[in-house]
Design a protein around this motif. Sequence first.
Motif, PDB file in Angstrom:
ATOM      1  N   LYS A  56      13.926  -2.898  42.594  1.00  0.00           N
ATOM      2  CA  LYS A  56      12.923  -3.542  43.934  1.00  0.00           C
ATOM      3  C   LYS A  56      12.535  -2.257  44.771  1.00  0.00           C
ATOM      4  CE  LYS A  56      15.099  -5.464  48.362  1.00  0.00           C
ATOM      5  NZ  LYS A  56      15.114  -7.016  49.151  1.00  0.00           N
ATOM      6  N   ASP A  59       9.369   1.182  44.393  1.00  0.00           N
ATOM      7  CA  ASP A  59       7.724   1.317  44.614  1.00  0.00           C
ATOM      8  C   ASP A  59       7.653   1.950  46.094  1.00  0.00           C
ATOM      9  OD1 ASP A  59       6.456  -0.152  42.935  1.00  0.00           O
ATOM     10  OD2 ASP A  59       6.613  -2.531  44.181  1.00  0.00           O
ATOM     11  N   LYS A  62       8.138   5.342  45.270  1.00  0.00           N
ATOM     12  CA  LYS A  62       6.515   5.973  44.676  1.00  0.00           C
ATOM     13  C   LYS A  62       5.759   6.032  45.846  1.00  0.00           C
ATOM     14  CE  LYS A  62       5.892   3.225  39.828  1.00  0.00           C
ATOM     15  NZ  LYS A  62       5.634   2.409  39.148  1.00  0.00           N
ATOM     16  N   ARG A  63       5.799   5.440  46.999  1.00  0.00           N
ATOM     17  CA  ARG A  63       5.613   5.328  47.892  1.00  0.00           C
ATOM     18  C   ARG A  63       5.436   7.373  48.802  1.00  0.00           C
ATOM     19  NH1 ARG A  63       6.091   0.472  48.948  1.00  0.00           N
ATOM     20  NH2 ARG A  63       7.124   0.821  50.487  1.00  0.00           N
ATOM     21  N   GLU A  67       8.651   9.116  41.421  1.00  0.00           N
ATOM     22  CA  GLU A  67       8.680   8.709  40.402  1.00  0.00           C
ATOM     23  C   GLU A  67       9.778   8.579  39.500  1.00  0.00           C
ATOM     24  OE1 GLU A  67       5.545   7.559  37.958  1.00  0.00           O
ATOM     25  OE2 GLU A  67       4.322   8.236  38.927  1.00  0.00           O
TER      26      GLU A  67
END
Length: 122
Positions: A56, A59, A62-63, A67
């Motif tokens: 989880k 993400d 990514k913000r 990667e």
Amino acid sequence: MPLLPLILLALALLAPAAQAKSACVFEGTLQGKPIKDCSEIDLPVPVAEYRLQCEKHVDAFKRLGGEIRAYVAPACPKPALAGCKGAMGTPGTVYYYLASPTELANKQAACAKYGGSWLSGS
């Protein structure tokens, strides 16, 4: 403390349940730099719950321009450059694989600040 160590420590705080040892491996790039870290706990946690907690956080990476791939393993890969055991009173160890000497020194200082034990060449 940077985001990744906080995420790895959060994984170590999962409530007990069914499986004994689990590890969450993070691999990829973060802000253009290669990264590989792993959080390992020795608590009974169901595989599905631990996998969900592990994956989880992708993400959030990514913000931050990352990667990252996260996956569950039975244990963290050996050898690691170093590790931090028991930071913030957690029953887990965070291992570092691709950190520069300066980054390792910063991680060691953070480990000590949060009450952990530094493991060289884990």
